[in-house]
Scaffold this motif. Structure first.
Motif, mmCIF file in Angstrom:
data_model
loop_
_atom_site.group_PDB
_atom_site.id
_atom_site.type_symbol
_atom_site.label_atom_id
_atom_site.label_comp_id
_atom_site.label_asym_id
_atom_site.label_seq_id
_atom_site.Cartn_x
_atom_site.Cartn_y
_atom_site.Cartn_z
ATOM 1 N N MET A 105 38.073 -3.984 -12.958
ATOM 2 C CA MET A 105 38.968 -4.110 -11.842
ATOM 3 C C MET A 105 39.324 -2.713 -11.344
ATOM 4 S SD MET A 105 38.691 -7.149 -12.069
ATOM 5 C CE MET A 105 39.645 -8.501 -11.514
ATOM 6 N N ALA A 106 39.345 -2.545 -10.036
ATOM 7 C CA ALA A 106 39.541 -1.201 -9.503
ATOM 8 C C ALA A 106 40.314 -1.229 -8.191
ATOM 9 C CB ALA A 106 38.188 -0.530 -9.284
ATOM 10 N N ARG A 107 40.929 -0.096 -7.918
ATOM 11 C CA ARG A 107 41.565 0.145 -6.624
ATOM 12 C C ARG A 107 40.572 0.950 -5.790
ATOM 13 N NH1 ARG A 107 45.374 0.102 -10.567
ATOM 14 N NH2 ARG A 107 44.737 2.186 -11.178
ATOM 15 N N VAL A 108 40.319 0.476 -4.568
ATOM 16 C CA VAL A 108 39.310 1.073 -3.696
ATOM 17 C C VAL A 108 39.945 1.387 -2.349
ATOM 18 C CG1 VAL A 108 37.076 0.718 -2.556
ATOM 19 C CG2 VAL A 108 37.491 -0.287 -4.820
ATOM 20 N N LEU A 109 39.670 2.580 -1.844
ATOM 21 C CA LEU A 109 40.064 2.950 -0.485
ATOM 22 C C LEU A 109 38.818 2.995 0.374
ATOM 23 C CD1 LEU A 109 41.949 4.041 1.739
ATOM 24 C CD2 LEU A 109 41.529 6.342 0.811
ATOM 25 N N ILE A 110 38.861 2.320 1.515
ATOM 26 C CA ILE A 110 37.804 2.402 2.525
ATOM 27 C C ILE A 110 38.352 3.259 3.648
ATOM 28 C CG2 ILE A 110 36.329 1.147 4.132
ATOM 29 C CD1 ILE A 110 36.902 -1.380 2.399
ATOM 30 N N ASP A 170 27.799 -7.806 5.628
ATOM 31 C CA ASP A 170 27.576 -8.449 4.340
ATOM 32 C C ASP A 170 27.150 -7.436 3.286
ATOM 33 O OD1 ASP A 170 27.327 -10.899 2.662
ATOM 34 O OD2 ASP A 170 25.245 -10.199 2.555
ATOM 35 N N ARG A 171 26.247 -6.531 3.624
ATOM 36 C CA ARG A 171 25.795 -5.523 2.648
ATOM 37 C C ARG A 171 26.920 -4.579 2.275
ATOM 38 N NH1 ARG A 171 20.108 -2.912 3.864
ATOM 39 N NH2 ARG A 171 20.635 -1.880 1.917
ATOM 40 N N LEU A 172 27.697 -4.148 3.256
ATOM 41 C CA LEU A 172 28.818 -3.259 2.971
ATOM 42 C C LEU A 172 29.858 -3.950 2.089
ATOM 43 C CD1 LEU A 172 29.265 -1.634 6.491
ATOM 44 C CD2 LEU A 172 28.472 -0.471 4.409
ATOM 45 N N VAL A 173 30.206 -5.172 2.446
ATOM 46 C CA VAL A 173 31.220 -5.912 1.699
ATOM 47 C C VAL A 173 30.741 -6.172 0.270
ATOM 48 C CG1 VAL A 173 32.425 -8.130 1.549
ATOM 49 C CG2 VAL A 173 32.311 -6.900 3.723
ATOM 50 N N THR A 174 29.496 -6.544 0.110
ATOM 51 C CA THR A 174 28.957 -6.798 -1.226
ATOM 52 C C THR A 174 29.002 -5.534 -2.074
ATOM 53 O OG1 THR A 174 27.564 -8.596 -0.424
ATOM 54 C CG2 THR A 174 26.908 -7.546 -2.498
ATOM 55 N N ALA A 175 28.642 -4.401 -1.510
ATOM 56 C CA ALA A 175 28.664 -3.131 -2.249
ATOM 57 C C ALA A 175 30.089 -2.740 -2.624
ATOM 58 C CB ALA A 175 28.005 -2.037 -1.431
ATOM 59 N N ILE A 176 31.029 -2.906 -1.708
ATOM 60 C CA ILE A 176 32.419 -2.561 -1.995
ATOM 61 C C ILE A 176 33.022 -3.536 -2.989
ATOM 62 C CG2 ILE A 176 34.715 -2.339 -0.965
ATOM 63 C CD1 ILE A 176 33.197 -1.208 1.561
ATOM 64 N N ALA A 177 32.670 -4.799 -2.895
ATOM 65 C CA ALA A 177 33.144 -5.798 -3.863
ATOM 66 C C ALA A 177 32.682 -5.428 -5.268
ATOM 67 C CB ALA A 177 32.655 -7.183 -3.470
ATOM 68 N N ARG A 178 31.459 -4.947 -5.402
ATOM 69 C CA ARG A 178 30.972 -4.511 -6.719
ATOM 70 C C ARG A 178 31.836 -3.388 -7.280
ATOM 71 N NH1 ARG A 178 25.286 -4.300 -4.633
ATOM 72 N NH2 ARG A 178 24.546 -6.427 -4.873
ATOM 73 N N LEU A 179 32.236 -2.459 -6.417
ATOM 74 C CA LEU A 179 33.103 -1.374 -6.866
ATOM 75 C C LEU A 179 34.460 -1.919 -7.324
ATOM 76 C CD1 LEU A 179 32.422 1.305 -4.073
ATOM 77 C CD2 LEU A 179 31.524 1.285 -6.418
ATOM 78 N N ALA A 180 35.014 -2.843 -6.557
ATOM 79 C CA ALA A 180 36.320 -3.415 -6.892
ATOM 80 C C ALA A 180 36.270 -4.217 -8.185
ATOM 81 C CB ALA A 180 36.826 -4.282 -5.744
ATOM 82 N N ASP A 181 35.124 -4.804 -8.473
ATOM 83 C CA ASP A 181 34.978 -5.657 -9.652
ATOM 84 C C ASP A 181 34.726 -4.874 -10.939
ATOM 85 O OD1 ASP A 181 35.408 -7.929 -8.167
ATOM 86 O OD2 ASP A 181 33.275 -8.335 -7.872
ATOM 87 N N ARG A 182 34.454 -3.583 -10.826
ATOM 88 C CA ARG A 182 34.160 -2.787 -12.035
ATOM 89 C C ARG A 182 35.398 -2.598 -12.865
ATOM 90 N NH1 ARG A 182 30.257 1.940 -9.698
ATOM 91 N NH2 ARG A 182 28.571 0.577 -9.141
#
Length: 148
Positions: free
Chosen positions: A1-6, A136-148
């Motif tokens: 679980m992570a905190r991500v800034l876009i 979709d590609r951007l969201v999927t990549a960022i979701a992976r970061l948030a899920d780590r």
């Protein structure tokens, strides 16, 4: 679980990406909305941002403001969305959900910000993504970061 800034310049799709992440069930904060700034692109409400980052183990925040660097140490990932300036201008000129970027003066500001501000954002980023990729590609990549 992570905190991500876009983060990124106007026209990179931050609001579109954050809305899709929210639709997929992520806790999100679009700092362009809901009083996170003074409404004129000013700095974040620091106390409010500090509280969110202290209480949420997984949250995706979007925005580009002058004081965001004060919070970088509280994000596991800082994602810079970037695209060529002509792409950004074309996007802001045609968008209907935000009037910023329609005038020639504002487009000039965007060009100046790409030259002056984007390099500062790049230095603070942990990841840079091409904003020309599909949502979709951007969201999927960022979701992976948030899920780590």
């Amino acid at each position: 679980m992570a905190r991500v800034l876009i983060t990124g310049m106007s026209g990179t799709g931050k609001s579109t990406v954050i809305a899709e992440l929210a639709r997929r069930g992520y806790r999100t904060v679009d700092t362009d909305d809901d009083g996170w700034t003074d409404g004129n692109g000013g700095p974040w409400d620091e106390a409010r941002m500090a509280e969110v980052l202290a209480t949420e183990s997984t949250v995706v925040v979007s925005g580009a403001v002058e004081n965001q660097g004060r919070f970088y140490d509280r994000f596991e990932h800082v994602v810079l969305l970037s695209a060529p300036v002509d792409v950004l201008i074309a996007r802001v000129r045609s968008r209907t959900n935000n009037p910023y970027g329609h005038s020639l003066e504002q487009q000039g500001e965007i060009r100046r910000y790409v030259a002056e501000v984007e390099p500062l954002l790049r230095r603070g980023a942990t990841v840079e993504m091409d904003a020309r990729l599909s949502v979709d590609r951007l969201v999927t990549a960022i979701a992976r970061l948030a899920d780590r």
